[in-house]
Scaffold this active site. Structure first.
Site, PDB file in Angstrom:
ATOM      1  CG  ASP A   2       0.797  -0.942   2.947  1.00 44.86           C
ATOM      2  OD1 ASP A   2      -0.286  -1.505   2.780  1.00 44.86           O
ATOM      3  OD2 ASP A   2       1.893  -1.426   2.590  1.00 44.86           O
TER       4      ASP A   2
ATOM      5  CG  ASP B 138       1.970   4.889   1.089  1.00 46.87           C
ATOM      6  OD1 ASP B 138       2.613   3.991   0.527  1.00 46.87           O
ATOM      7  OD2 ASP B 138       1.615   4.828   2.280  1.00 46.87           O
TER       8      ASP B 138
END
Length: 293
Positions: free
Chosen positions: A48, A46
């Site tokens: 963020d 991922d």
């Protein structure tokens, strides 16, 4: 191949903020990845609050969409309505008591509404590079070295983000981390002339549908050739990013937890092999990587 690695080779794993679900199983996974070599390894992460820090000195780090909202050319009405959406849906996203199916529905609604807000706004994408420069300390400590080491070893990195891909790429580019082994799968801005027209994706990516959409469709053939995965994320949804990929073998999952720690730790432990509580570095992934590459 030399002797099997033991926990003693990983001093960072003995830190008080590191939680391991099953030490024996963890070492079996690490050793399996090591035996198979770099040609069978891929990174799926991922962006963020995973590649980026979760906070800096107690102040929450902005998401890629949050950084986008700092663009000066965005109209005030857009900013106002985008903030209302954030205030409505972000608490649902991180609520440890809300069922996952309800979270998924809320995130889908958020992305649909966010897309509609963008349509018709005049926008010059050159400002995105300026935004990236304004957040020069946003990556986890050691991220640039982590990405560089993977580039040198020719290990593919899939950055699978429910955020805004244009910002993700701008930030990585500014930090000299957008190597040619890095593939960003995310929501990218769509243009109609000089106006925004939502996102390019047929299916909008949110935190809880990653295993169902673009990763499988867009990158499946490459990923199937590399059955071992080092996966990193900061939500329960992230833990399932490679669930739809056929032929995965050894999958090592590292979860970063910061908010609602007491209420969320058990569910994180059920879904990740290693949980790092309030760790704003790449120390643990790097230490593991150094013994694998």
């Amino acid at each position: 191949m030399c002797d099997e690695l033991t926990i003693n080779e990983f001093p960072a794993l003995r830190s008080r903020h590191v939680y391991i679900r099953d030490e024996v199983a963890l070492l079996e996974t690490i050793n399996a990845i090591r035996r198979d070599g770099t040609s069978n390894l891929q990174i799926v992460t991922d962006f963020d609050l995973t590649v980026t820090k979760q906070h800096i000195n107690g102040r929450h780090v902005l998401s890629s969409f949050g950084m986008f909202r700092k663009c000066k050319q965005l109209p005030e009405q857009y900013l106002k309505e985008a903030k209302l959406l954030y205030n409505k849906y972000r608490p649902m996203e991180i609520d440890p008591h809300l069922p996952l199916d309800e979270k998924a529905d809320a995130m889908r609604d958020w992305m649909d509404a966010a897309q509609n807000l963008l349509k018709g706004i005049e926008f010059d994408p050159h400002e995105l590079e300026e935004i990236a420069k304004a957040f020069e300390n946003i990556l986890r400590d050691g991220t640039e070295k982590f990405f560089e080491k993977l580039y040198d070893a020719r290990v593919p990195i899939v950055v699978f983000s429910a955020g805004l891909g244009d910002i993700v790429e701008a930030v990585l580019r500014y930090h000299n981390a957008l190597f040619d082994n890095v593939k960003v799968i995310s929501n990218f801005l769509k243009y109609d002339g000089n106006q925004l027209d939502g996102f390019k994706n047929d299916v909008l990516i949110h935190v809880y549908n990653k295993n169902e959409c673009a990763l499988v469709k867009d990158h499946e053939m490459i990923l199937q050739k590399r059955p071992n995965v080092l996966l990193m994320g900061d939500t329960i949804g992230d833990a399932h990013m490679v669930q739809g990929i056929k032929g995965t073998k050894a999958v090592l999952k590292i979860g970063f937890l910061y908010e609602h720690v007491e209420a969320s730790l058990n569910s994180f432990m059920e879904n990740y092999d290693i949980v790092l509580v309030d760790d704003q570095t790449m120390q643990v992934p790097m230490e593991i990587l150094q013994h694998i590459l």
